[in-house]
Design an enzyme around this catalytic site. Structure first.
Site, PDB file in Angstrom:
ATOM      1  N   GLU A 220      82.714  -2.474  10.967  1.00  0.00           N
ATOM      2  CA  GLU A 220      83.452  -2.198  10.031  1.00  0.00           C
ATOM      3  C   GLU A 220      83.257  -3.266   8.729  1.00  0.00           C
ATOM      4  OE1 GLU A 220      85.516   0.404   9.485  1.00  0.00           O
ATOM      5  OE2 GLU A 220      85.634   1.050  11.606  1.00  0.00           O
ATOM      6  N   ASP A 245      86.809  20.153  14.701  1.00  0.00           N
ATOM      7  CA  ASP A 245      87.898  19.200  14.438  1.00  0.00           C
ATOM      8  C   ASP A 245      87.369  18.561  13.157  1.00  0.00           C
ATOM      9  OD1 ASP A 245      90.085  17.565  15.010  1.00  0.00           O
ATOM     10  OD2 ASP A 245      88.641  15.995  15.345  1.00  0.00           O
TER      11      ASP A 245
END
Length: 313
Positions: A220, A245
């Protein structure tokens, strides 16, 4: 000239329809280019669907001659619906190539007739579509994608087209994001037992997710700096479930509205980054590079062949 609606209303793949179209095309080839292209696109779609069905087990509890017959009829209906209107773009590409008023750019590769007569389609209708295309398309284009990448694109290309039509997300963006997040399917997120999670798009398991999850170490970015952190990701039962999804995530969340209405895949990539899909500050640039690479390969393939209406019949 035969209207598209008449072709789609009839049994589009029966001998009578093909014979009628052949006669009309012989009388006025120029006026019937579009219906011929529609018919060929429909046959290609049906062959792709049939190849997919052939890969499934045929000895299941609910498998019988009757169910296979109904499935075949259902696939024909799907193929007709998919080629209605804009279709997949194959018909339009053939129309442009076969229309003298719209020549290919001068810098394109010299055209070589594509030897793919209708008799070949009928005679080898049970043969895998990929084998037919490999025989028909010349091999003199520069394919810079490795083998694993080509297999990955071949597996997801048709589902991505369908997802794009339903959601508005450019299909090149769908493919590029799946390739980037999963390393062309080779570095996809794994479950604790080592089995694949089928999470092609790096979708995290937020508070409203009720399905299975897997926790991994991921990268991240905070203030532009990369950090290793633990994060939970969604687990799916198949790539199709993951794709469904993913489409739902983008279409139901207002912050991704600019992605579903993007005029191009490149604009969609920037919209994804602006909406905060990923923390990587270079996410849009990485996606754009992949999108342009995919488009470049597609253009090189299309410019190496031309189709003539006389060779189809």
């Amino acid at each position: 000239m035969i209207s598209d609606s008449k072709l789609l209303a009839s049994a589009a793949w029966d001998a009578q329809s093909l014979n009628e179209l052949k006669a009309k095309a012989s009388e006025d080839p120029a006026a019937n280019i579009r219906p011929v292209a529609r018919q060929v696109e429909g046959m290609f779609v049906q062959m792709m669907l049939k190849s997919m069905r052939d890969a499934l087990p045929k000895d299941g509890l609910f498998s019988s001659e009757h169910t296979r017959l109904y499935t075949s009829m259902y696939d024909q209906q799907i193929a007709q619906q998919m080629t209605t209107g804009k279709g997949l773009g194959l018909a339009e590409m053939m129309v442009k190539q076969m229309t003298p008023e719209q020549p290919l750019p001068e810098e394109s590769t010299p055209a070589a007739p594509m030897k793919f007569p209708l008799e070949t389609v009928v005679r080898y209708q049970n043969q895998a579509l990929s084998q037919l295309v490999q025989k028909a398309v010349p091999r003199n284009y520069d394919d810079s994608l490795p083998g694993d990448s080509k297999a990955f694109l071949a597996q997801l290309s048709l589902p991505a087209q369908l997802a794009s039509q339903q959601s508005g997300v450019p299909h090149h963006l769908i493919l590029a994001q799946a390739a980037l997040e999963s390393g062309w399917g080779q570095r996809q997120i794994r479950r604790e037992n080592g089995e694949p999670s089928y999470n092609l798009f790096g979708v995290k398991a937020s508070g409203n997710w009720k399905g299975p999850v897997t926790e991994i170490t991921t990268t991240e970015y905070e203030n532009g700096e990369a950090k290793k952190v633990k994060a939970k990701f969604r687990v799916y039962s198949s790539y199709l479930e993951a794709l469904s999804d993913y489409v739902g995530l983008l279409t139901r969340n207002p912050r991704y509205a600019a992605v579903t209405t993007a005029a191009s895949a490149e604009q969609g990539a920037q919209a994804l980054q602006d909406a905060g899909y990923a923390t990587d500050p270079h996410y849009a640039r990485k996606l754009t590079n992949m999108i342009q690479q995919m488009k470049s390969i597609s253009d090189k393939v299309s410019k190496t062949y031309s189709m003539n209406i006389d060779n189809l019949f």
